[in-house]
Design a protein around this motif. Structure first.
Motif, PDB file in Angstrom:
ATOM      1  N   ALA A 161     -32.472  90.782  74.396  1.00 40.73           N
ATOM      2  CA  ALA A 161     -31.660  90.553  73.201  1.00 40.73           C
ATOM      3  C   ALA A 161     -31.618  91.859  72.430  1.00 40.73           C
ATOM      4  O   ALA A 161     -32.651  92.499  72.231  1.00 40.73           O
ATOM      5  CB  ALA A 161     -32.256  89.445  72.348  1.00 40.73           C
ATOM      6  N   ASP A 162     -30.433  92.284  72.059  1.00 41.49           N
ATOM      7  CA  ASP A 162     -30.283  93.539  71.334  1.00 41.49           C
ATOM      8  C   ASP A 162     -29.135  93.388  70.351  1.00 41.49           C
ATOM      9  O   ASP A 162     -27.960  93.466  70.717  1.00 41.49           O
ATOM     10  CB  ASP A 162     -30.017  94.689  72.308  1.00 41.49           C
ATOM     11  CG  ASP A 162     -29.953  96.046  71.604  1.00 41.49           C
ATOM     12  OD1 ASP A 162     -29.929  96.077  70.356  1.00 41.49           O
ATOM     13  OD2 ASP A 162     -29.919  97.071  72.318  1.00 41.49           O
ATOM     14  N   ARG A 163     -29.473  93.171  69.100  1.00 44.10           N
ATOM     15  CA  ARG A 163     -28.467  92.926  68.064  1.00 44.10           C
ATOM     16  C   ARG A 163     -27.554  94.132  67.848  1.00 44.10           C
ATOM     17  O   ARG A 163     -26.460  93.986  67.302  1.00 44.10           O
ATOM     18  CB  ARG A 163     -29.172  92.538  66.762  1.00 44.10           C
ATOM     19  CG  ARG A 163     -28.225  92.079  65.667  1.00 44.10           C
ATOM     20  CD  ARG A 163     -28.968  91.648  64.429  1.00 44.10           C
ATOM     21  NE  ARG A 163     -28.029  91.385  63.352  1.00 44.10           N
ATOM     22  CZ  ARG A 163     -27.491  90.201  63.077  1.00 44.10           C
ATOM     23  NH1 ARG A 163     -27.816  89.164  63.819  1.00 44.10           N
ATOM     24  NH2 ARG A 163     -26.648  90.050  62.076  1.00 44.10           N
ATOM     25  N   HIS A 164     -27.983  95.308  68.282  1.00 46.16           N
ATOM     26  CA  HIS A 164     -27.203  96.525  68.036  1.00 46.16           C
ATOM     27  C   HIS A 164     -26.389  96.967  69.258  1.00 46.16           C
ATOM     28  O   HIS A 164     -25.759  98.027  69.221  1.00 46.16           O
ATOM     29  CB  HIS A 164     -28.130  97.657  67.600  1.00 46.16           C
ATOM     30  CG  HIS A 164     -28.803  97.392  66.293  1.00 46.16           C
ATOM     31  ND1 HIS A 164     -28.251  97.735  65.078  1.00 46.16           N
ATOM     32  CD2 HIS A 164     -29.990  96.777  66.003  1.00 46.16           C
ATOM     33  CE1 HIS A 164     -29.055  97.363  64.091  1.00 46.16           C
ATOM     34  NE2 HIS A 164     -30.116  96.785  64.624  1.00 46.16           N
ATOM     35  N   ASN A 165     -26.410  96.205  70.319  1.00 47.26           N
ATOM     36  CA  ASN A 165     -25.660  96.539  71.520  1.00 47.26           C
ATOM     37  C   ASN A 165     -24.725  95.392  71.889  1.00 47.26           C
ATOM     38  O   ASN A 165     -25.193  94.340  72.331  1.00 47.26           O
ATOM     39  CB  ASN A 165     -26.619  96.818  72.684  1.00 47.26           C
ATOM     40  CG  ASN A 165     -25.882  97.184  73.969  1.00 47.26           C
ATOM     41  OD1 ASN A 165     -24.739  97.626  73.934  1.00 47.26           O
ATOM     42  ND2 ASN A 165     -26.547  96.979  75.098  1.00 47.26           N
TER      43      ASN A 165
ATOM     44  N   ARG B 138     -23.191  90.840  61.099  1.00 46.50           N
ATOM     45  CA  ARG B 138     -23.239  92.290  60.922  1.00 46.50           C
ATOM     46  C   ARG B 138     -24.672  92.798  60.889  1.00 46.50           C
ATOM     47  O   ARG B 138     -25.610  92.063  60.591  1.00 46.50           O
ATOM     48  CB  ARG B 138     -22.516  92.688  59.625  1.00 46.50           C
ATOM     49  CG  ARG B 138     -21.059  92.272  59.614  1.00 46.50           C
ATOM     50  CD  ARG B 138     -20.395  92.608  58.292  1.00 46.50           C
ATOM     51  NE  ARG B 138     -19.002  92.173  58.286  1.00 46.50           N
ATOM     52  CZ  ARG B 138     -17.992  92.883  58.761  1.00 46.50           C
ATOM     53  NH1 ARG B 138     -18.225  94.084  59.262  1.00 46.50           N
ATOM     54  NH2 ARG B 138     -16.764  92.422  58.728  1.00 46.50           N
ATOM     55  N   ASN B 139     -24.806  94.086  61.164  1.00 49.55           N
ATOM     56  CA  ASN B 139     -26.132  94.712  61.133  1.00 49.55           C
ATOM     57  C   ASN B 139     -26.415  95.416  59.820  1.00 49.55           C
ATOM     58  O   ASN B 139     -27.562  95.729  59.520  1.00 49.55           O
ATOM     59  CB  ASN B 139     -26.263  95.712  62.292  1.00 49.55           C
ATOM     60  CG  ASN B 139     -26.390  95.014  63.630  1.00 49.55           C
ATOM     61  OD1 ASN B 139     -27.189  94.101  63.786  1.00 49.55           O
ATOM     62  ND2 ASN B 139     -25.598  95.432  64.607  1.00 49.55           N
ATOM     63  N   GLU B 140     -25.382  95.670  59.043  1.00 46.59           N
ATOM     64  CA  GLU B 140     -25.559  96.359  57.765  1.00 46.59           C
ATOM     65  C   GLU B 140     -24.655  95.719  56.718  1.00 46.59           C
ATOM     66  O   GLU B 140     -23.614  95.142  57.043  1.00 46.59           O
ATOM     67  CB  GLU B 140     -25.204  97.849  57.890  1.00 46.59           C
ATOM     68  CG  GLU B 140     -26.117  98.625  58.829  1.00 46.59           C
ATOM     69  CD  GLU B 140     -25.700 100.075  58.955  1.00 46.59           C
ATOM     70  OE1 GLU B 140     -24.603 100.414  58.445  1.00 46.59           O
ATOM     71  OE2 GLU B 140     -26.449 100.859  59.550  1.00 46.59           O
TER      72      GLU B 140
END
Length: 555
Positions: free
Chosen positions: A477-481, A497-499
């Motif tokens: 699991a990779d929230r940024h990919n 979103r991540n930010e």
């Protein structure tokens, strides 16, 4: 050669009363930046599967649009290839529409969300904010909190103590959930639309309880400094409600006020024989649909159908036939009538509810998913794992970017199906490629495209990610990919979103509230004008008087 039209022509078409579908060829994230009000997303990456359901009649007048990149021409060619006979392309796409002085909208499911705001203003739907609800909870008030979203959204985050009751089930099951008329019913969703429509559905049905929406839903709850629950599974009692007949009578009055018509199975066949676009939508819960449904019916759970109508219905001026348990000889009719009453007010479609004996004998089991892959096109998860371990293959995943973030095969590449040439350099030298897809049909399309790009042997992972995970094979699991900026295939919700999540929540809620003004400026929506009879001014609804001065709350 496909006909090209200008913005003025399309504007006239929208108002001429004839059937019209405006299909936008861009990916959802791109579509969500700026699009026409009545445009429906039909991304090229899945258009071969989406277009036939959106356009059940091939003679329908269709205009393909985009952002000026040329995607519309490709979609138009695809539509003509599947037999559509009246296809045009908007010259210059959305930028030309704006240059002609017309309004563009951001976001997704805009007609439904704008309709939700109209409902709140029109009917005076009462609401409370997060602090007021928390004070009621702390004071031990007699209340029940009903979350009108599907279980997957509820499970991810919910108001503490809430019960999951998707919007289409509310009026059908409320008697068991709030048996005491003294109990206050609070309806919430993640933001606003399903809270408003869920609460107003109960009010329009005329239940004796006080009903209020949670203003701004779980977003408002978190912005107020409260913490959402996670992993909850509380839901309504299964089966046919004991008060089904009473619920149907209430829903019938609502549907009658807005011109919903009842037909039997013979009537359905007569409609099918006429040269008009016809959608047959089953508004029951997905599990009920999977257990058996009418041939040709699509699963469109009632609450989601009203909240995201453009997912199923693309043609203005079409006919919509809704079926629930009553179409299979069961004591129902509530769910179809409630959804039908709202659809009449939202888009002015002709709406029918199907009922009576005749449905069960021809029912189909299953979800209507793709047929299985042929042996030569598929690779079993065990074989794919061995291939990857030996270093002899690459993996390309064409599922939604958000699904890829949650679970991906280590080392796999994510891509949008129709833009796989972006991965060409990273696939150089791979002798074999394994495609992870949301279904066999899209997987096969991607496999053919990748084979042409790379010259490799390309096969589709049999059973997709669920089959891979079932065997306990490695998953990351990779929230940024992929990063937010690359998620062109989805319109990111604030909590995706991540930010800048809190800022995005505030912007989203402000956008939703302002939709009423933007719709008025656009002028192409006429919410409520298709209804026949009944009250058309705020407050003229069953139960309106009991809410007193707090009824009209526009947050």
């Amino acid at each position: 050669m496909t006909r090209r039209i200008d913005a003025g022509t399309l504007k006239r078409w929208i108002g001429d009363g004839r059937e019209l579908a405006i299909l936008d060829a861009r990916e959802e994230g791109e579509f969500g930046r700026a699009h026409l009000f009545w445009a429906v997303p039909c991304p090229l990456s899945r258009a071969e599967l989406a277009a036939p359901a959106l356009l059940p009649r091939r003679g329908t007048r269709v205009c393909a649009v985009d952002g000026g990149e040329g995607h519309a021409e490709r979609l138009a060619a695809l539509l003509e290839g599947m037999g559509c006979t009246d296809v045009s392309v908007l010259e210059g796409g959305a930028p030309a529409w704006k240059a002609a002085g017309h309004v563009l909208f951001s976001g997704v499911n805009v007609p439904s969300k704008a309709f939700g705001e109209w409902v709140e203003h029109h009917y005076g739907t009462p609401s409370v904010d997060a602090a007021e609800l928390q004070a009621m909870r702390e004071a031990g008030a007699d209340l029940v909190i009903l979350d009108s979203r599907p279980m997957d959204e509820f499970h991810r985050m919910s108001i503490p103590g809430g019960i999951d009751v998707p919007g289409g089930e509310l009026a059908y099951r409320i008697d068991a959930l709030a048996p005491r008329r003294e109990t206050t019913v609070v309806v919430n969703c993640a933001g606003r639309t399903r809270s408003i429509l869920g609460a107003e559905s109960l009010r329009q049905a005329g239940i004796p309880n006080r009903v209020i929406a949670l203003r701004n839903g779980t977003m408002g709850w978190e912005l107020a400094g409260f913490r959402c629950a996670a992993g909850e599974t509380a839901t309504y009692p299964a089966g046919i409600p004991t008060a089904a007949d009473a619920a149907r009578a209430r829903a019938g009055r609502f549907a009658d006020r807005h011109g919903v018509q009842a037909i039997d199975h013979a009537g359905l066949e007569r409609l099918r024989a006429e040269p008009r676009t016809l959608y047959l939508l089953d508004v029951r819960a997905p599990a009920e649909y999977a257990a058996g449904h009418l041939p040709g019916a699509l699963s469109a759970p009632g609450g989601q159908l009203v909240q995201a109508t453009d997912r199923w219905v693309a043609v203005r001026g079409a006919r919509i036939v809704l079926c629930d348990g009553a179409a299979y000889g069961q004591p129902d009719g509530t769910r179809a009538r409630m959804a039908g009453g709202w659809l009449r007010q939202l888009g002015g479609w002709e709406v029918f509810v199907l009922e009576g004996e005749g449905g069960a004998a021809g029912s189909h089991a299953g979800t209507g998913d793709d047929p299985p892959l042929a042996a030569g096109d598929a690779i079993a998860p065990e074989a794919a794992a061995r291939l990857l371990e030996a270093g002899g293959a690459a993996v390309v995943d064409i599922r939604r970017s958000l699904d890829f973030r949650e679970a991906q095969i280590p080392g796999s590449l994510w891509g949008i199906r129709t833009r796989l040439d972006a991965l060409r350099g990273r696939l150089a030298g791979a002798a074999e490629v394994v495609v992870v897809a949301p279904g066999p049909a899209l997987g096969l399309l991607a496999a053919r495209e990748l084979s042409g790009l790379t010259g490799a042997v390309v096969r589709v992972l049999a059973g997709g990610m669920p089959a891979w995970r079932k065997l306990g094979l490695p998953v990351l699991a990779d929230r940024h990919n992929p990063p937010d900026a690359d998620c062109a295939d989805v319109y990111l919700r604030p909590y995706d979103r991540n930010e800048g999540i809190e800022e995005a929540m505030r912007e989203y809620l402000s956008w939703e509230i302002d939709l009423v003004n933007e719709v008025a400026r656009d002028g192409d929506a006429r919410f409520g004008t298709a209804a026949t009879g009944g009250a058309q001014a705020g407050g003229g609804h069953a139960g309106g008087a009991r809410d007193g001065a707090g009824a009209a709350t526009a947050s």
